[in-house]
Scaffold this motif. Sequence first.
Motif, PDB file in Angstrom:
ATOM      1  N   LYS A 523       0.686  -1.179  -0.226  1.00  0.00           N
ATOM      2  CA  LYS A 523       0.040  -0.039  -0.205  1.00  0.00           C
ATOM      3  C   LYS A 523       0.763   1.530  -0.103  1.00  0.00           C
ATOM      4  O   LYS A 523       2.405   1.349   0.310  1.00  0.00           O
ATOM      5  N   LEU A 524       0.795   2.448  -0.692  1.00  0.00           N
ATOM      6  CA  LEU A 524       1.335   3.412  -0.915  1.00  0.00           C
ATOM      7  C   LEU A 524      -0.122   4.620  -0.431  1.00  0.00           C
ATOM      8  O   LEU A 524      -0.817   5.004  -0.793  1.00  0.00           O
ATOM      9  N   ARG A 525       1.186   5.426   0.750  1.00  0.00           N
ATOM     10  CA  ARG A 525       0.216   6.787   1.390  1.00  0.00           C
ATOM     11  C   ARG A 525       0.795   7.491   1.347  1.00  0.00           C
ATOM     12  O   ARG A 525       1.792   7.870   2.118  1.00  0.00           O
ATOM     13  N   PHE A 526       0.748   8.608   0.145  1.00  0.00           N
ATOM     14  CA  PHE A 526       1.810   9.682   0.480  1.00  0.00           C
ATOM     15  C   PHE A 526       0.982  11.091   0.684  1.00  0.00           C
ATOM     16  O   PHE A 526       0.019  11.469   0.380  1.00  0.00           O
ATOM     17  N   ARG A 553      -9.572   1.710  -5.068  1.00  0.00           N
ATOM     18  CA  ARG A 553      -7.936   1.431  -4.803  1.00  0.00           C
ATOM     19  C   ARG A 553      -6.655   2.858  -5.204  1.00  0.00           C
ATOM     20  O   ARG A 553      -6.178   2.560  -4.374  1.00  0.00           O
ATOM     21  N   VAL A 554      -7.438   2.910  -6.652  1.00  0.00           N
ATOM     22  CA  VAL A 554      -6.238   4.483  -6.667  1.00  0.00           C
ATOM     23  C   VAL A 554      -7.267   5.711  -6.215  1.00  0.00           C
ATOM     24  O   VAL A 554      -8.141   5.359  -7.007  1.00  0.00           O
ATOM     25  N   ARG A 555      -7.382   6.121  -5.462  1.00  0.00           N
ATOM     26  CA  ARG A 555      -7.772   7.665  -4.076  1.00  0.00           C
ATOM     27  C   ARG A 555      -6.928   8.250  -4.173  1.00  0.00           C
ATOM     28  O   ARG A 555      -5.996   8.118  -4.071  1.00  0.00           O
ATOM     29  N   VAL A 556      -7.960   9.800  -4.193  1.00  0.00           N
ATOM     30  CA  VAL A 556      -6.880  10.867  -2.823  1.00  0.00           C
ATOM     31  C   VAL A 556      -7.641  11.571  -1.662  1.00  0.00           C
ATOM     32  O   VAL A 556      -9.630  11.015  -1.563  1.00  0.00           O
ATOM     33  N   ILE A 567      -2.938   4.307  -3.171  1.00  0.00           N
ATOM     34  CA  ILE A 567      -3.208   3.900  -4.264  1.00  0.00           C
ATOM     35  C   ILE A 567      -2.608   1.445  -2.562  1.00  0.00           C
ATOM     36  O   ILE A 567      -1.580   1.385  -2.299  1.00  0.00           O
ATOM     37  N   GLU A 568      -3.626   1.538  -2.945  1.00  0.00           N
ATOM     38  CA  GLU A 568      -3.549  -0.106  -2.562  1.00  0.00           C
ATOM     39  C   GLU A 568      -4.048  -1.327  -2.613  1.00  0.00           C
ATOM     40  O   GLU A 568      -4.171  -1.436  -4.084  1.00  0.00           O
ATOM     41  N   GLY A 569      -2.499  -2.019  -2.586  1.00  0.00           N
ATOM     42  CA  GLY A 569      -2.461  -2.603  -3.567  1.00  0.00           C
ATOM     43  C   GLY A 569      -1.463  -2.305  -5.006  1.00  0.00           C
ATOM     44  O   GLY A 569      -2.306  -3.064  -5.654  1.00  0.00           O
ATOM     45  N   ALA A 570      -0.323  -2.340  -4.819  1.00  0.00           N
ATOM     46  CA  ALA A 570      -0.234  -1.668  -5.751  1.00  0.00           C
ATOM     47  C   ALA A 570       0.533  -2.407  -6.860  1.00  0.00           C
ATOM     48  O   ALA A 570       1.126  -3.659  -7.004  1.00  0.00           O
ATOM     49  N   GLU A 571      -0.220  -2.218  -8.037  1.00  0.00           N
ATOM     50  CA  GLU A 571       0.824  -2.903 -10.171  1.00  0.00           C
ATOM     51  C   GLU A 571       1.536  -2.200 -10.094  1.00  0.00           C
ATOM     52  O   GLU A 571       1.573  -0.750 -10.561  1.00  0.00           O
ATOM     53  N   ARG A 572       1.810  -2.606 -11.524  1.00  0.00           N
ATOM     54  CA  ARG A 572       3.128  -2.543 -12.544  1.00  0.00           C
ATOM     55  C   ARG A 572       2.131  -1.438 -13.450  1.00  0.00           C
ATOM     56  O   ARG A 572       2.480  -0.039 -13.596  1.00  0.00           O
TER      57      ARG A 572
END
Length: 1110
Positions: A523-526, A553-556, A567-572
């Motif tokens: 998970k990415l949290r920026f 999955r990708v949100r703000v 980004i929940e469960g980052a993908e390529r």
Amino acid sequence: MVSFNLFSLFFFDTELPEDEHVPGEEPQMSQISGLLVEKPQSVTAIKGKNVTFVAKVDSSQLLRKPNMKWLKGKWMDLGSKAGKHLQFKETYDRNTKIYTYEMTIVKVVDGDAGGYRCEVTSKDKCDSCTFDISVEAAEETQQTNILEAFKRSLTIFLDSMCLRERKQKEEPEINVDVWEILKNAKPCDYEKIAFEYGITDLRGMLKRLKKMKKVEPKKSDAFLKKLDPAYSVEKGKKIQLSVELADPNAQVKWLRNGQEIKPSAKYIFESVGGIRKLTINKCTLADDAAYECVVGEEKSFTEVFVQEPPVTITKMLDDVHVVVGEKVEFEVEVSDEGANVKWMKDGVELSRDGKYRFKKDGTKHWLIINEATTEDIGTYYVYTSGGESKGELDVEEKELEVLQSIADLTLKAAEQAVFKCEVSDEKVTGKWFKDGVEVIPSDRIKMTHIGRTHKLVIDDVKPEDAGDYTFVPDGYALSLSAKLNFLEIKIDYVPRQEPPKIHLDTTGSFVNKNTIIVVAGNKLRFDVDITGDPPPTVCWKKGDTELSEAEGRVRVETRKNLSCFVIEGAERADEGLYHITVTNPAGEDKADVMVKIVDVPDPPENVKCTGVGEDSASIQWDPPTFDGGVPVKGYLMERKKKGSSRWTKLNFDIYESTTYEAKKMIEGVLYEMRVFAVNGIGMSQPSASSKPFMPIAPTSEPTRLTVEDVTDGTCALKWLPPERIGAGGIDGYIIEYCVEGATEWVQANETPVEKNSYRVRGLPVGEKMLFRVTAVNIAGRSPPAVMAQAVTIREIVERPKIRLPRELRTKYIKRVGEKVNLVIPFQGKPRPVVTWLKDGAPLDTKLVNIRTSDVDTILFIRQAAREHSGQYTLSVQIENMEDKVNLEIQIVDKPGPPIAVTVTDVWGFNAALEWKPPKDNGNCEITGYTIQKADLKTKEWFTVLEHNRRPSCTVSDLVMGNEYTFRVFSENICGMSDDAGISKNTAAIAKTGLQQKQQPYKEKDMCSSPKFITPLMDRSVIAGYSAAISCAVRGYPKPKIIWMKNKMIIGEDPKYLMQNNQGVLTLNIRKPSLFDGGKYTCKAINDLGEDEVECKLVVRVVTEKEEAKK
């Protein structure tokens, strides 16, 4: 306390005569063949020292390698006892063709004393030799006085006796004569007696006992031949024990361990004259016992030893790779369900304790280690009586991998702090610390452990919560740390506008100013701090696509002065450049953020085997098409046997190259390989398994290369297969040649030849040539077998010679229509010229087929005819040298009929015939004639003479009044002629004037007086059971019969029934009683006289005792 003559224990060790042996031991075997050129000798070894025995075998006359066995006693095979104490060595000298076998006993002990035997076998040849080992204690000082030696031995013996007394209660002193006990004991009880009475040199006492028994030989009265001292039989086979008795009618009993044996399907008793045999079928280990044959008071003893066949290993051990703490199972499968196996590690036998467990199920055996440690690393062996196997155990330390570390947090008052980390093992527990002090959970502070994720959650953050937080996993030297910063906000009211500003924190996940690296699946949290008054509007975009604040999955996520990109469960697909724009009435600010997704690499591709060796293989593969965004650090390799499901790691450290040589493999076994790629993120999935490959080594060089034949331009070679072939077998042989002195070898055959011989053609005449032969298999070529000396290519002239078969040295006879196939070998070099003649003229090939090879010529006639008869001449010629033989072939057929058959004379009942031999004798001599006659009335032919040699005969016994005609068949070796010669005239037998004189008939007088030809017999009958008495009488006219009892005529009493059948007279008495006893008379009367006979009838009553007996 036991006391006996101690001198007998120390001064009896004298050698037996050469023709005697110790009871319970076999005498030395006689040599069967001279294979052993050097034999081991008997020795006296010092206890604790090493001793070596050497045997040498001459293999110059052997086709195969000999098989050597070292045995102790009668049947103990020492090959299965090899280890630290017993060591075996084998060497071979190619020059002398001598095999040298060595057996070394390391640190000799008392138990090594005894008789030994070495046996060498090779197909139908064998040889053996026996030798003895005596063990002596090491002498500290030279014994100069035998009395002192005896005192020292006596002291040792008394000390041992005192030690026994301490262990037992006091007993009254008993005087025991050990010699008498040994004389009367069975051989199987010798060791038990020696242990009971403290005898240390049992072998010496047995030798002494044998001499004592020889002094007073005792001859058996019951046995002519007793049982042998011992018998040996393999498990599952049958054995026969035999004795010969002095009395053929004597009864014997067979005992086993003192218990009588009863006849059954297993135990079969046989008695032939004075020989008694006991056959034991399908021997088992339970039949290994002492047996006795008892005749009256005498006994004959023997022992039967049952040998178990060697147990082989049908499924070998596999290598095992585990992690510390895991369970280890070594599995092996043997050929026999009841077999015992021995497990060893690094030469030390393993025992059943808390660490090792042994399991058995049928033919399968397991060695189990419940929790493996690094101390268990090593080589494990399993031994049976007929084989062994080994497997490697690798134990790897546990390594805890951090999948996600905890991150620093900067929070304001009343916000929630979440520290999160993820490790590779979901069973691992741990503790949280703040500034070195363990964190205690409360209503505001909570710690959770779900799967591989550990969390520390602090609600309503306060200033005192700021500090360094650390997570320490239990059992690992590892810690994860992060810092909690408390942000104190002071609000000052400034009634003015402030342009928006983006504050990027580049100290966290950033690898440079504007790039964030995220591991795929994480998970990415920026969080982006934003300032401005009034609060600005935030817009996130990827390319031209605006990211919404909706759930996904990708949100703000937007908060006051903070914008969070999640980004929940980052993908390529999430990788790319993201734009953030903030605006308010006072202005605008922009920033770019590059998100890079990294992952484990793809599996390597095209794993294949590029070459094999005897125990190795070269593996090659292609790098993965996608490295996961992080450079590939290296590779890990695994292998397994085909059909197995257990993979074995080949390396623990990362291997950087894409080629690898796998070693320590078993020749002839199919393997498969797979490869893992490793980068900074982790390890890829395994590659596809390679095609199965087999480690195979080339064979050794062919042996005994020799020249078989040389001609102008050719040379025939022959050789034997290599001594070591291996699992790859042999695909064929390559033959090469070169001129002596040259270095360039020329290959003679394009494809490998399978036979062990080959003729090289096209060689220069007169040159000296060298030849070599190489064996070829899937692993390549073997070392060449090179001919030691050059061969001159020149035809060897050999004088022509015809080898005429024995059956052709006389006249060769065949019947018309039969097949003629004559094979006549000859010799000569160069190839001779073969010529056939018939009766001096060239042979017509249209009538006779001729086929000629280098070594023989064949004359073939499919269907023989008379014109094929004649003298055939075979000529074999080389230049001016020639050899000739003559063959006489005679084709025969049935003869024609005789001619001019004539009846030359008739007299009485006789007729004389004459004829001439047939015109066609069938091309062979007439052996005889067959003559037949026929009556002109019936015209049926009957043979009267066969195989008549002369062309004339006389036929006798003709019937008067008949007229006869005759025919004659001729005979030769093919049989009778198909047609017969018929007589031109007939023979008539005339009737003569004879008259029979009839004799007058005189009737015979048949009258005679009565006479009894069978008398009555006295009888004894039982009361109540019907009885009958009978007799026979003759006489004419038929006599009258009168029956009387006690001289009183028996009338028409219904109790009696009188019968007369053709002169046989019977009186039936119905259920007689005691009153019916008496004297009965039968009287016959006619006109010419009378006759009578009488008998006595006794009627008795059956008593109760007689009824009871029945």
